[in-house]
Design a protein around this motif. Structure first.
Motif, PDB file in Angstrom:
ATOM      1  N   ARG A  74       0.717  -1.332   0.163  1.00 23.74           N
ATOM      2  CA  ARG A  74      -0.076   0.143   0.073  1.00 23.74           C
ATOM      3  C   ARG A  74       0.926   1.263   0.100  1.00 23.74           C
ATOM      4  NH1 ARG A  74      -3.406  -2.682   3.605  1.00 23.74           N
ATOM      5  NH2 ARG A  74      -2.518  -1.584   5.407  1.00 23.74           N
ATOM      6  N   PHE A  75       1.885   1.156   0.655  1.00 21.58           N
ATOM      7  CA  PHE A  75       2.747   2.417   0.744  1.00 21.58           C
ATOM      8  C   PHE A  75       3.214   2.674  -0.713  1.00 21.58           C
ATOM      9  CE2 PHE A  75       7.142   4.077   0.805  1.00 21.58           C
ATOM     10  CZ  PHE A  75       6.904   5.332   1.628  1.00 21.58           C
ATOM     11  N   VAL A  76       3.843   1.471  -1.358  1.00 25.35           N
ATOM     12  CA  VAL A  76       4.672   1.804  -2.571  1.00 25.35           C
ATOM     13  C   VAL A  76       3.556   2.442  -3.477  1.00 25.35           C
ATOM     14  CG1 VAL A  76       5.575   0.416  -4.568  1.00 25.35           C
ATOM     15  CG2 VAL A  76       6.465   0.039  -2.179  1.00 25.35           C
ATOM     16  N   ALA A  77       2.127   1.800  -3.597  1.00 30.22           N
ATOM     17  CA  ALA A  77       1.197   2.077  -4.636  1.00 30.22           C
ATOM     18  C   ALA A  77       0.744   3.536  -4.328  1.00 30.22           C
ATOM     19  CB  ALA A  77       0.278   1.063  -4.505  1.00 30.22           C
ATOM     20  N   ARG A  78       0.564   4.111  -2.820  1.00 38.65           N
ATOM     21  CA  ARG A  78      -0.032   5.036  -2.696  1.00 38.65           C
ATOM     22  C   ARG A  78       1.190   6.249  -2.981  1.00 38.65           C
ATOM     23  NH1 ARG A  78      -2.227   7.381   3.094  1.00 38.65           N
ATOM     24  NH2 ARG A  78      -2.335   9.635   2.528  1.00 38.65           N
ATOM     25  N   VAL A  79       2.307   5.836  -2.802  1.00 38.54           N
ATOM     26  CA  VAL A  79       3.535   7.112  -3.332  1.00 38.54           C
ATOM     27  C   VAL A  79       3.468   7.207  -4.915  1.00 38.54           C
ATOM     28  CG1 VAL A  79       5.959   7.696  -3.364  1.00 38.54           C
ATOM     29  CG2 VAL A  79       4.731   6.760  -1.366  1.00 38.54           C
ATOM     30  N   ALA A  80       3.421   5.905  -5.390  1.00 42.94           N
ATOM     31  CA  ALA A  80       3.553   6.154  -7.006  1.00 42.94           C
ATOM     32  C   ALA A  80       2.278   6.913  -7.197  1.00 42.94           C
ATOM     33  CB  ALA A  80       3.651   4.553  -7.596  1.00 42.94           C
ATOM     34  N   THR A  81       1.021   6.516  -6.705  1.00 47.67           N
ATOM     35  CA  THR A  81      -0.264   7.291  -7.094  1.00 47.67           C
ATOM     36  C   THR A  81      -0.305   8.628  -6.861  1.00 47.67           C
ATOM     37  OG1 THR A  81      -1.449   5.173  -6.921  1.00 47.67           O
ATOM     38  CG2 THR A  81      -2.753   7.093  -6.873  1.00 47.67           C
ATOM     39  N   GLU A  82       0.351   9.071  -5.726  1.00 51.30           N
ATOM     40  CA  GLU A  82       0.119  10.513  -5.398  1.00 51.30           C
ATOM     41  C   GLU A  82       0.952  11.425  -6.133  1.00 51.30           C
ATOM     42  OE1 GLU A  82       0.337  10.735  -1.068  1.00 51.30           O
ATOM     43  OE2 GLU A  82      -1.652  10.201  -0.675  1.00 51.30           O
ATOM     44  N   ARG A  83       1.949  10.759  -6.458  1.00 44.21           N
ATOM     45  CA  ARG A  83       2.968  11.638  -7.369  1.00 44.21           C
ATOM     46  C   ARG A  83       2.732  11.287  -8.571  1.00 44.21           C
ATOM     47  NH1 ARG A  83       3.441  15.010  -4.269  1.00 44.21           N
ATOM     48  NH2 ARG A  83       4.908  15.908  -5.691  1.00 44.21           N
ATOM     49  N   GLY A  84       1.802  10.801  -9.344  1.00 34.25           N
ATOM     50  CA  GLY A  84       1.509  10.691 -10.605  1.00 34.25           C
ATOM     51  C   GLY A  84       2.767   9.885 -11.346  1.00 34.25           C
ATOM     52  N   VAL A  85       3.116   8.940 -10.788  1.00 29.31           N
ATOM     53  CA  VAL A  85       4.303   8.157 -11.325  1.00 29.31           C
ATOM     54  C   VAL A  85       3.854   7.281 -12.409  1.00 29.31           C
ATOM     55  CG1 VAL A  85       6.061   6.448 -10.622  1.00 29.31           C
ATOM     56  CG2 VAL A  85       5.876   8.377  -9.256  1.00 29.31           C
ATOM     57  N   GLY A  86       4.552   7.140 -13.554  1.00 36.81           N
ATOM     58  CA  GLY A  86       4.572   6.251 -14.631  1.00 36.81           C
ATOM     59  C   GLY A  86       5.403   5.168 -14.687  1.00 36.81           C
ATOM     60  N   VAL A  87       6.576   5.280 -14.096  1.00 33.44           N
ATOM     61  CA  VAL A  87       7.632   4.148 -14.073  1.00 33.44           C
ATOM     62  C   VAL A  87       8.031   3.863 -12.544  1.00 33.44           C
ATOM     63  CG1 VAL A  87       9.953   3.410 -14.457  1.00 33.44           C
ATOM     64  CG2 VAL A  87       8.590   4.656 -16.370  1.00 33.44           C
ATOM     65  N   VAL A  88       8.112   2.636 -12.023  1.00 28.68           N
ATOM     66  CA  VAL A  88       8.193   2.371 -10.631  1.00 28.68           C
ATOM     67  C   VAL A  88       9.384   1.089 -10.671  1.00 28.68           C
ATOM     68  CG1 VAL A  88       7.447   1.560  -8.446  1.00 28.68           C
ATOM     69  CG2 VAL A  88       5.884   2.815 -10.019  1.00 28.68           C
ATOM     70  N   LEU A  89      10.533   1.453 -10.202  1.00 28.94           N
ATOM     71  CA  LEU A  89      11.741   0.541 -10.064  1.00 28.94           C
ATOM     72  C   LEU A  89      11.868   0.116  -8.432  1.00 28.94           C
ATOM     73  CD1 LEU A  89      14.391   2.497 -12.382  1.00 28.94           C
ATOM     74  CD2 LEU A  89      12.530   0.768 -12.986  1.00 28.94           C
ATOM     75  N   LEU A  90      11.826  -1.265  -8.530  1.00 30.14           N
ATOM     76  CA  LEU A  90      11.702  -1.554  -7.044  1.00 30.14           C
ATOM     77  C   LEU A  90      12.997  -2.590  -6.634  1.00 30.14           C
ATOM     78  CD1 LEU A  90       8.042  -2.005  -6.369  1.00 30.14           C
ATOM     79  CD2 LEU A  90       9.413  -0.106  -5.787  1.00 30.14           C
ATOM     80  N   GLN A  91      13.704  -2.616  -5.499  1.00 28.02           N
ATOM     81  CA  GLN A  91      14.444  -3.653  -5.111  1.00 28.02           C
ATOM     82  C   GLN A  91      14.124  -4.102  -3.591  1.00 28.02           C
ATOM     83  OE1 GLN A  91      15.983   0.143  -5.593  1.00 28.02           O
ATOM     84  NE2 GLN A  91      15.132  -0.093  -7.602  1.00 28.02           N
ATOM     85  N   GLU A  92      14.977  -5.194  -3.559  1.00 24.48           N
ATOM     86  CA  GLU A  92      14.832  -5.741  -2.239  1.00 24.48           C
ATOM     87  C   GLU A  92      13.196  -6.304  -1.778  1.00 24.48           C
ATOM     88  OE1 GLU A  92      17.192  -5.274   0.957  1.00 24.48           O
ATOM     89  OE2 GLU A  92      18.699  -4.070   0.148  1.00 24.48           O
ATOM     90  N   LEU A  93      12.536  -6.971  -2.824  1.00 24.58           N
ATOM     91  CA  LEU A  93      11.150  -7.112  -2.712  1.00 24.58           C
ATOM     92  C   LEU A  93      11.000  -8.523  -2.947  1.00 24.58           C
ATOM     93  CD1 LEU A  93       8.610  -5.138  -2.985  1.00 24.58           C
ATOM     94  CD2 LEU A  93       8.882  -5.702  -5.494  1.00 24.58           C
ATOM     95  N   CYS A  94       9.831  -8.990  -1.956  1.00 26.46           N
ATOM     96  CA  CYS A  94       9.623 -10.420  -2.120  1.00 26.46           C
ATOM     97  C   CYS A  94       8.674 -10.443  -3.378  1.00 26.46           C
ATOM     98  CB  CYS A  94       8.908 -10.680  -0.792  1.00 26.46           C
ATOM     99  SG  CYS A  94       9.851 -10.884   0.638  1.00 26.46           S
ATOM    100  N   TYR A  95       8.453 -11.702  -4.041  1.00 26.05           N
ATOM    101  CA  TYR A  95       7.608 -11.840  -4.746  1.00 26.05           C
ATOM    102  C   TYR A  95       6.272 -11.679  -4.388  1.00 26.05           C
ATOM    103  CZ  TYR A  95       5.268 -14.359  -8.693  1.00 26.05           C
ATOM    104  OH  TYR A  95       4.277 -14.404  -9.873  1.00 26.05           O
ATOM    105  N   SER A  96       5.698 -12.114  -3.287  1.00 24.72           N
ATOM    106  CA  SER A  96       4.531 -11.911  -2.703  1.00 24.72           C
ATOM    107  C   SER A  96       4.054 -10.332  -2.634  1.00 24.72           C
ATOM    108  CB  SER A  96       4.335 -12.561  -1.312  1.00 24.72           C
ATOM    109  OG  SER A  96       5.492 -12.181  -0.538  1.00 24.72           O
ATOM    110  N   GLN A  97       5.351  -9.461  -2.315  1.00 23.75           N
ATOM    111  CA  GLN A  97       5.124  -8.049  -2.058  1.00 23.75           C
ATOM    112  C   GLN A  97       4.804  -7.473  -3.415  1.00 23.75           C
ATOM    113  OE1 GLN A  97       8.684  -7.241  -0.127  1.00 23.75           O
ATOM    114  NE2 GLN A  97       7.819  -7.256   1.887  1.00 23.75           N
ATOM    115  N   PHE A  98       5.481  -7.977  -4.529  1.00 25.90           N
ATOM    116  CA  PHE A  98       5.507  -7.697  -5.826  1.00 25.90           C
ATOM    117  C   PHE A  98       4.124  -7.675  -6.433  1.00 25.90           C
ATOM    118  CE2 PHE A  98       5.663  -9.224 -10.255  1.00 25.90           C
ATOM    119  CZ  PHE A  98       5.392  -8.009 -10.928  1.00 25.90           C
ATOM    120  N   ARG A  99       3.714  -9.005  -6.117  1.00 30.63           N
ATOM    121  CA  ARG A  99       2.298  -9.379  -6.648  1.00 30.63           C
ATOM    122  C   ARG A  99       1.259  -8.208  -6.226  1.00 30.63           C
ATOM    123  NH1 ARG A  99       0.895 -14.454  -8.622  1.00 30.63           N
ATOM    124  NH2 ARG A  99      -1.262 -14.226  -7.392  1.00 30.63           N
TER     125      ARG A  99
END
Length: 312
Positions: A74-99
């Motif tokens: 929710r945190f990742v999605a909220r930041v991306a949404t609130e900032r109008g982001v179109g490209v998201v690059l993530l590291q140190e992420l569990c596959y379940s978190q990515f899903r």
């Protein structure tokens, strides 16, 4: 912070920044360097030749988040949404978190790819259904036409490293978008990985491209200079002295980057959060009408590699 077999762990830094608490209930956020202009920011499918919002974040999903899925996503999605982001690059992420991140952002037209670099037992703490895959992810607002995984040189016995790339359309142009999380020590072939990344993306520096993530080195590192020479960095000033700026991404250092080709007017800011030992690196850049017209021919030579399996 890293979490993988034989991997070196960075000390945990819990950064609490003043301001109002997010509705997520576990994190406070603060903007450094001023927020990127979001009034005209568009996603990867946004208005042609407009601003693109970009986000890179080392989630610290194993050691810091202990594999927790719902609040992290929710945190990742909220930041991306609130900032109008179109490209998201993530590291140190569990596959379940990515899903879960992908599911939340899919409502806004995002698609994504994930590649495991190792396995982390922490990834099964909260979600036992999707294995222990732990790695990097690339999400874009729009359709992914191709994806590629380049395996980087890695010392035996430490976390494997990859470059994960996708091809999408941004402002009407085929654009290569790639994410990395490199080793934290020269003993773990960091220099060789930097060279391999630069060689892989070299031919794409003349086309629209975005290459970012946790490079685990500071801007003054000579091994990083070829990337600065071929690309513009999101936090790079006209004086080419981004290492002197006030936008550290890990403790007092800048080790997270977003390199851009065929985008202009980059602007950067960061978000501090207690959920990770890294700040979120955010910014905007503009695809101009002139470069968009020049790059309207499809195809930039990215090999097609399907990825839709369950890692770990």
């Amino acid at each position: 912070m890293n979490d993988g077999s034989g991997e070196r762990h960075w000390p945990l830094l819990a950064v609490a920044v003043g301001g109002v608490l997010l509705a997520l209930g576990f994190s406070s956020v603060g903007w450094a360097g001023g927020p990127p202009r979001s009034g005209s920011a568009v996603g990867a499918r946004g208005d042609a030749y407009g601003k693109l919002g970009v986000m890179s974040f080392n989630v610290c999903g194993g050691i810091c988040r202990h594999g927790e899925v719902a609040s992290t996503a929710r945190f990742v999605a909220r930041v991306a949404t609130e900032r109008g982001v179109g490209v998201v690059l993530l590291q140190e992420l569990c596959y379940s978190q990515f899903r879960q991140v992908r599911s939340l952002l899919a409502r806004r037209g995002f698609s994504g790819r994930f590649e495991a670099q190792t396995r982390s037992p922490a990834c099964a703490n909260d979600d036992t259904r999707h294995g222990t895959g732990f790695g990097v992810a690339v999400l874009v607002r729009g359709h992914i036409t191709h994806s590629v995984v380049d395996h980087l040189p890695t010392s035996p016995g430490v976390e494997h490293r990859v470059l994960l790339g996708v091809t999408t359309t941004i402002a009407g142009r085929p654009t290569f978008v790639a994410g990395v999380h490199l080793s934290p020590s020269p003993r773990e072939t960091l220099r060789e990985q930097l060279g391999a990344v630069e060689r892989f993306v070299r031919s794409r520096s003349g086309h629209p491209a975005i290459v970012g993530g946790d490079f685990n080195t500071v801007p003054g590192d000579p091994a990083l200079e070829p990337m600065f020479a071929r690309f513009t960095e999101l936090d790079e000033t006209r004086a080419r002295n981004s290492e002197m700026g006030d936008l550290p991404t890990f403790a007092a250092k800048k080790i997270d980057y977003v390199f851009l080709s065929r985008f202009v007017e980059p602007q950067a800011s960061t978000v501090a959060t207690a959920m990770s030992d890294h700040r979120v690196l955010l910014g905007t850049a503009t695809a101009t009408a002139a470069t968009a017209a020049a790059d309207s021919t499809p195809g930039i030579g990215v090999a097609s590699v399907a990825w839709d399996r369950r890692p770990g």
